[in-house]
Design a protein around this motif. Structure first.
Motif, PDB file in Angstrom:
ATOM      1  N   ILE A  49     163.917  58.545  84.721  1.00 35.22           N
ATOM      2  CA  ILE A  49     164.445  59.767  85.336  1.00 35.22           C
ATOM      3  C   ILE A  49     165.169  60.612  84.295  1.00 35.22           C
ATOM      4  CG2 ILE A  49     166.147  60.668  86.990  1.00 35.22           C
ATOM      5  CD1 ILE A  49     165.392  58.277  88.798  1.00 35.22           C
ATOM      6  N   TYR A  50     166.002  59.976  83.470  1.00 30.42           N
ATOM      7  CA  TYR A  50     166.765  60.758  82.497  1.00 30.42           C
ATOM      8  C   TYR A  50     165.933  61.156  81.285  1.00 30.42           C
ATOM      9  CZ  TYR A  50     170.963  60.689  85.187  1.00 30.42           C
ATOM     10  OH  TYR A  50     171.866  60.917  86.176  1.00 30.42           O
ATOM     11  N   LEU A  51     164.804  60.492  81.061  1.00 36.10           N
ATOM     12  CA  LEU A  51     163.836  60.996  80.086  1.00 36.10           C
ATOM     13  C   LEU A  51     163.310  62.350  80.554  1.00 36.10           C
ATOM     14  CD1 LEU A  51     161.979  60.736  77.614  1.00 36.10           C
ATOM     15  CD2 LEU A  51     160.378  59.457  79.078  1.00 36.10           C
ATOM     16  N   GLY A  52     162.970  62.432  81.854  1.00 33.82           N
ATOM     17  CA  GLY A  52     162.542  63.708  82.411  1.00 33.82           C
ATOM     18  C   GLY A  52     163.630  64.757  82.343  1.00 33.82           C
ATOM     19  N   THR A  53     164.881  64.353  82.629  1.00 31.78           N
ATOM     20  CA  THR A  53     165.999  65.294  82.555  1.00 31.78           C
ATOM     21  C   THR A  53     166.184  65.814  81.140  1.00 31.78           C
ATOM     22  OG1 THR A  53     167.095  64.125  84.373  1.00 31.78           O
ATOM     23  CG2 THR A  53     168.464  65.577  83.036  1.00 31.78           C
ATOM     24  N   MET A  54     166.065  64.926  80.158  1.00 37.00           N
ATOM     25  CA  MET A  54     166.209  65.326  78.761  1.00 37.00           C
ATOM     26  C   MET A  54     165.113  66.321  78.371  1.00 37.00           C
ATOM     27  SD  MET A  54     166.590  62.843  75.444  1.00 37.00           S
ATOM     28  CE  MET A  54     165.008  62.046  75.748  1.00 37.00           C
ATOM     29  N   LEU A  55     163.868  66.060  78.798  1.00 41.55           N
ATOM     30  CA  LEU A  55     162.760  66.957  78.476  1.00 41.55           C
ATOM     31  C   LEU A  55     162.881  68.293  79.208  1.00 41.55           C
ATOM     32  CD1 LEU A  55     159.792  64.406  78.572  1.00 41.55           C
ATOM     33  CD2 LEU A  55     160.848  65.409  76.547  1.00 41.55           C
ATOM     34  N   GLY A  56     163.474  68.266  80.401  1.00 37.46           N
ATOM     35  CA  GLY A  56     163.532  69.475  81.214  1.00 37.46           C
ATOM     36  C   GLY A  56     164.767  70.319  81.023  1.00 37.46           C
ATOM     37  N   ALA A  57     165.765  69.815  80.292  1.00 39.16           N
ATOM     38  CA  ALA A  57     167.057  70.505  80.231  1.00 39.16           C
ATOM     39  C   ALA A  57     166.959  71.883  79.577  1.00 39.16           C
ATOM     40  CB  ALA A  57     168.073  69.632  79.492  1.00 39.16           C
ATOM     41  N   LEU A  58     166.329  71.974  78.399  1.00 41.27           N
ATOM     42  CA  LEU A  58     166.227  73.266  77.725  1.00 41.27           C
ATOM     43  C   LEU A  58     165.330  74.249  78.477  1.00 41.27           C
ATOM     44  CD1 LEU A  58     166.198  72.315  73.943  1.00 41.27           C
ATOM     45  CD2 LEU A  58     167.925  73.636  75.157  1.00 41.27           C
ATOM     46  N   PRO A  59     164.149  73.833  78.975  1.00 46.92           N
ATOM     47  CA  PRO A  59     163.381  74.759  79.815  1.00 46.92           C
ATOM     48  C   PRO A  59     164.161  75.210  81.060  1.00 46.92           C
ATOM     49  CG  PRO A  59     161.983  72.954  79.098  1.00 46.92           C
ATOM     50  CD  PRO A  59     163.379  72.608  78.664  1.00 46.92           C
ATOM     51  N   ALA A  60     164.951  74.306  81.652  1.00 46.06           N
ATOM     52  CA  ALA A  60     165.759  74.694  82.813  1.00 46.06           C
ATOM     53  C   ALA A  60     166.784  75.748  82.437  1.00 46.06           C
ATOM     54  CB  ALA A  60     166.448  73.464  83.407  1.00 46.06           C
ATOM     55  N   GLY A  61     167.402  75.584  81.270  1.00 47.21           N
ATOM     56  CA  GLY A  61     168.350  76.590  80.806  1.00 47.21           C
ATOM     57  C   GLY A  61     167.678  77.929  80.560  1.00 47.21           C
ATOM     58  N   TRP A  62     166.484  77.927  79.957  1.00 46.08           N
ATOM     59  CA  TRP A  62     165.740  79.170  79.722  1.00 46.08           C
ATOM     60  C   TRP A  62     165.403  79.847  81.050  1.00 46.08           C
ATOM     61  CZ3 TRP A  62     160.955  81.025  81.117  1.00 46.08           C
ATOM     62  CH2 TRP A  62     160.499  82.153  80.426  1.00 46.08           C
ATOM     63  N   LEU A  63     164.914  79.080  82.018  1.00 43.27           N
ATOM     64  CA  LEU A  63     164.591  79.647  83.326  1.00 43.27           C
ATOM     65  C   LEU A  63     165.828  80.260  83.985  1.00 43.27           C
ATOM     66  CD1 LEU A  63     162.256  76.814  84.697  1.00 43.27           C
ATOM     67  CD2 LEU A  63     161.559  79.144  84.117  1.00 43.27           C
ATOM     68  N   THR A  64     166.961  79.576  83.856  1.00 43.76           N
ATOM     69  CA  THR A  64     168.202  80.090  84.441  1.00 43.76           C
ATOM     70  C   THR A  64     168.598  81.415  83.808  1.00 43.76           C
ATOM     71  OG1 THR A  64     168.973  77.856  84.958  1.00 43.76           O
ATOM     72  CG2 THR A  64     170.650  79.575  84.804  1.00 43.76           C
ATOM     73  N   ASP A  65     168.541  81.488  82.482  1.00 45.87           N
ATOM     74  CA  ASP A  65     168.920  82.720  81.786  1.00 45.87           C
ATOM     75  C   ASP A  65     168.003  83.886  82.147  1.00 45.87           C
ATOM     76  OD1 ASP A  65     171.083  81.554  80.500  1.00 45.87           O
ATOM     77  OD2 ASP A  65     169.909  80.975  78.745  1.00 45.87           O
ATOM     78  N   HIS A  66     166.726  83.617  82.390  1.00 41.97           N
ATOM     79  CA  HIS A  66     165.762  84.698  82.578  1.00 41.97           C
ATOM     80  C   HIS A  66     165.503  85.050  84.039  1.00 41.97           C
ATOM     81  CE1 HIS A  66     164.251  85.699  78.521  1.00 41.97           C
ATOM     82  NE2 HIS A  66     164.834  84.558  78.232  1.00 41.97           N
ATOM     83  N   PHE A  67     165.620  84.102  84.927  1.00 44.48           N
ATOM     84  CA  PHE A  67     165.292  84.383  86.323  1.00 44.48           C
ATOM     85  C   PHE A  67     166.494  84.309  87.257  1.00 44.48           C
ATOM     86  CE2 PHE A  67     161.334  82.825  84.412  1.00 44.48           C
ATOM     87  CZ  PHE A  67     160.532  83.936  84.631  1.00 44.48           C
ATOM     88  N   GLY A  68     167.637  83.852  86.737  1.00 45.99           N
ATOM     89  CA  GLY A  68     168.844  83.823  87.550  1.00 45.99           C
ATOM     90  C   GLY A  68     169.079  82.470  88.198  1.00 45.99           C
ATOM     91  N   SER A  69     170.352  82.169  88.406  1.00 47.14           N
ATOM     92  CA  SER A  69     170.744  80.863  88.957  1.00 47.14           C
ATOM     93  C   SER A  69     170.208  80.653  90.368  1.00 47.14           C
ATOM     94  CB  SER A  69     172.269  80.753  88.974  1.00 47.14           C
ATOM     95  OG  SER A  69     172.814  81.074  87.732  1.00 47.14           O
ATOM     96  N   ARG A  70     170.261  81.703  91.184  1.00 46.90           N
ATOM     97  CA  ARG A  70     169.869  81.557  92.589  1.00 46.90           C
ATOM     98  C   ARG A  70     168.420  81.105  92.712  1.00 46.90           C
ATOM     99  NH1 ARG A  70     167.469  84.762  96.589  1.00 46.90           N
ATOM    100  NH2 ARG A  70     168.323  84.447  98.709  1.00 46.90           N
ATOM    101  N   ARG A  71     167.525  81.795  92.018  1.00 44.27           N
ATOM    102  CA  ARG A  71     166.106  81.429  92.100  1.00 44.27           C
ATOM    103  C   ARG A  71     165.868  80.015  91.611  1.00 44.27           C
ATOM    104  NH1 ARG A  71     162.952  86.724  89.651  1.00 44.27           N
ATOM    105  NH2 ARG A  71     163.537  88.208  91.282  1.00 44.27           N
ATOM    106  N   VAL A  72     166.511  79.650  90.515  1.00 46.10           N
ATOM    107  CA  VAL A  72     166.283  78.317  89.956  1.00 46.10           C
ATOM    108  C   VAL A  72     166.793  77.232  90.898  1.00 46.10           C
ATOM    109  CG1 VAL A  72     166.880  76.766  88.048  1.00 46.10           C
ATOM    110  CG2 VAL A  72     166.243  79.133  87.577  1.00 46.10           C
ATOM    111  N   LEU A  73     167.984  77.427  91.486  1.00 42.93           N
ATOM    112  CA  LEU A  73     168.514  76.430  92.417  1.00 42.93           C
ATOM    113  C   LEU A  73     167.606  76.259  93.624  1.00 42.93           C
ATOM    114  CD1 LEU A  73     172.329  77.311  92.358  1.00 42.93           C
ATOM    115  CD2 LEU A  73     171.292  75.184  91.548  1.00 42.93           C
ATOM    116  N   ILE A  74     167.141  77.365  94.185  1.00 42.97           N
ATOM    117  CA  ILE A  74     166.289  77.282  95.378  1.00 42.97           C
ATOM    118  C   ILE A  74     164.947  76.631  95.050  1.00 42.97           C
ATOM    119  CG2 ILE A  74     165.039  78.654  97.088  1.00 42.97           C
ATOM    120  CD1 ILE A  74     167.388  80.666  96.951  1.00 42.97           C
ATOM    121  N   LEU A  75     164.312  77.097  93.970  1.00 42.37           N
ATOM    122  CA  LEU A  75     163.006  76.541  93.601  1.00 42.37           C
ATOM    123  C   LEU A  75     163.109  75.076  93.197  1.00 42.37           C
ATOM    124  CD1 LEU A  75     161.391  79.531  91.677  1.00 42.37           C
ATOM    125  CD2 LEU A  75     160.743  78.639  93.926  1.00 42.37           C
ATOM    126  N   ALA A  76     164.216  74.702  92.526  1.00 42.66           N
ATOM    127  CA  ALA A  76     164.393  73.296  92.145  1.00 42.66           C
ATOM    128  C   ALA A  76     164.527  72.417  93.383  1.00 42.66           C
ATOM    129  CB  ALA A  76     165.619  73.148  91.245  1.00 42.66           C
TER     130      ALA A  76
END
Length: 395
Positions: A49-76
């Protein structure tokens, strides 16, 4: 809109997503019976699980910066819900199940960057420590949801229906988030895109130091969750039920201390680093005490050390993510928190098996706790080198 509504939305989505991250390790007995998981596979549940979290952390940050926190929280939350239906439908073998856990970790990675950015942007700097600490409460709340509600459901209906129920909770959380959280329009000047934004983050010495220190910070928490009950039984002869009660007390102390330390840092002028150094130092001291306590130590003293350990080794999250957020260039908070999450996930994935290896090789827990104290000392050194920005005051 009310900043408190933003906090409520971030906590709601974060709790549901965290519950899914904790769900499958929590359901280990049922999974082992149904899927024939080996003991090695059981030990790898959190690691995958945390291998996936490690791989997804930077893309998640990029998505947050570009599409906004609200969209990312809902879609996640919605994506996590889809996975909780997919896993019980297709996971009929050990290898496929473990591979799906990496996908779970990828989605879990979205919660921290998006939630931290949401509350950091909604509240003024003088309250930021408290609200990020409150947002981090979503993690233990998700764990409580997984163990308190979904485990009894698995007992009666099986783990597959418990997984589907977790998905239903995530869908409700996505709906609640969409109603509570109305994001402000994005600023005219967009943050740097792609690699340029990441390069800018990596050029910031203080961000890199604080992020790399994150490898050391979660080690005590997950070593405690994995080994404390065994340690108390094998070193002191404490029965499992009493050991579980002490572990619960330590977890509660950790959950409450996340908010307490963060609130205290706000009251002390918004500086995160001094308190962070203090609690990491105390966590190292507690690890040394656990290594040295003799067999005849009174129960009340053992309990006191364990609870203090919980309040420090589990209390760093709010301060650490507040520090990272405040070190971030404007518009790059998601990527900065994502970078920190990469390193904390690495520590979570590696620490328990390495601690177990040290105990096995030495034949005693003393070396394991001493090595943990050394890991905390390394984190202390890295944090001491960080130059914290002065938080602006209202005066």
């Amino acid at each position: 809109m009310s900043p408190w509504a933003v906090l409520a939305a971030a906590m709601t989505a974060g709790s549901a997503i965290s519950a899914i991250g904790f769900l499958y390790p929590t359901l280990t007995p049922y999974l082992r019976d149904d899927l024939g998981l080996s003991l090695t596979a059981v030990g790898l549940l959190n690691t995958f699980i945390y291998l996936g979290t490690m791989l997804g952390a930077l893309p998640a940050g990029w998505l947050t910066d570009h599409f906004g926190s609200r969209r990312v929280l809902i879609l996640a939350a919605l994506t996590a819900a889809g996975l909780t239906v997919l896993v019980p439908l297709v996971a009929h073998a050990q290898a496929l199940f473990l591979a799906l856990l990496v996908l779970v970790g990828l989605v879990v990675a979205c919660s921290t960057p998006a939630g931290s950015q949401a509350v950091a942007q909604a509240f003024p700097p003088e309250r930021r420590g408290l609200v990020i600490g409150l947002r981090q409460m979503a993690v233990p709340l998700g764990g409580a949801l997984a163990s308190g509600l979904l485990v009894p459901l698995a007992e009666f209906l099986g783990w597959r229906w418990a997984s589907v129920a977790a998905g239903a909770i995530a869908v409700l959380a996505a709906w609640a988030t969409s109603r509570l959280y109305r994001e402000n329009s994005r600023p005219a000047s967009r943050p740097p895109t792609g690699r340029s934004g990441l390069r800018r983050v990596l050029r910031e010495r203080n961000i890199v130091l604080a992020a790399v220190a994150g490898v050391t910070l979660p080690t005590g928490q997950f070593i405690m969750i994995t080994y404390l009950i065994l340690f108390l039984r094998e070193r002191f002869g404490i029965p499992e039920v009493q050991g579980a009660a002490l572990l619960t007390a330590a977890n509660l102390a950790g959950a409450l201390s996340r908010v307490w330390w963060s609130w205290l840092s706000d009251r002390l002028g918004g500086r995160r680093k001094p308190l962070l150094l203090g609690i990491v130092g105390l966590a190292a001291l507690c690890a040394l005490l656990l290594s040295a306590l003799p067999v005849g130590t009174p129960l009340w003293l053992k309990a006191g050390v364990v609870v203090l350990y919980g309040a420090t080794a589990l209390g760093w999250q709010g301060l650490h993510f507040s520090l990272l957020t405040e070190l971030s260039p404007p518009g790059l908070e998601g990527r900065v928190v994502g970078l920190g999450l990469v390193f904390t996930s690495l520590g979570i994935a590696c620490a328990p098996p390495l601690f177990g290896l040290a105990v096995e090789r030495s034949g005693d827990y003393t070396l394991g706790w001493q090595l943990l104290a050394g890991v905390f000392a390394l984190g202390l050194t890295l944090l001491a080198l960080v130059r914290e920005r002065r938080v602006p005051s209202d005066e």
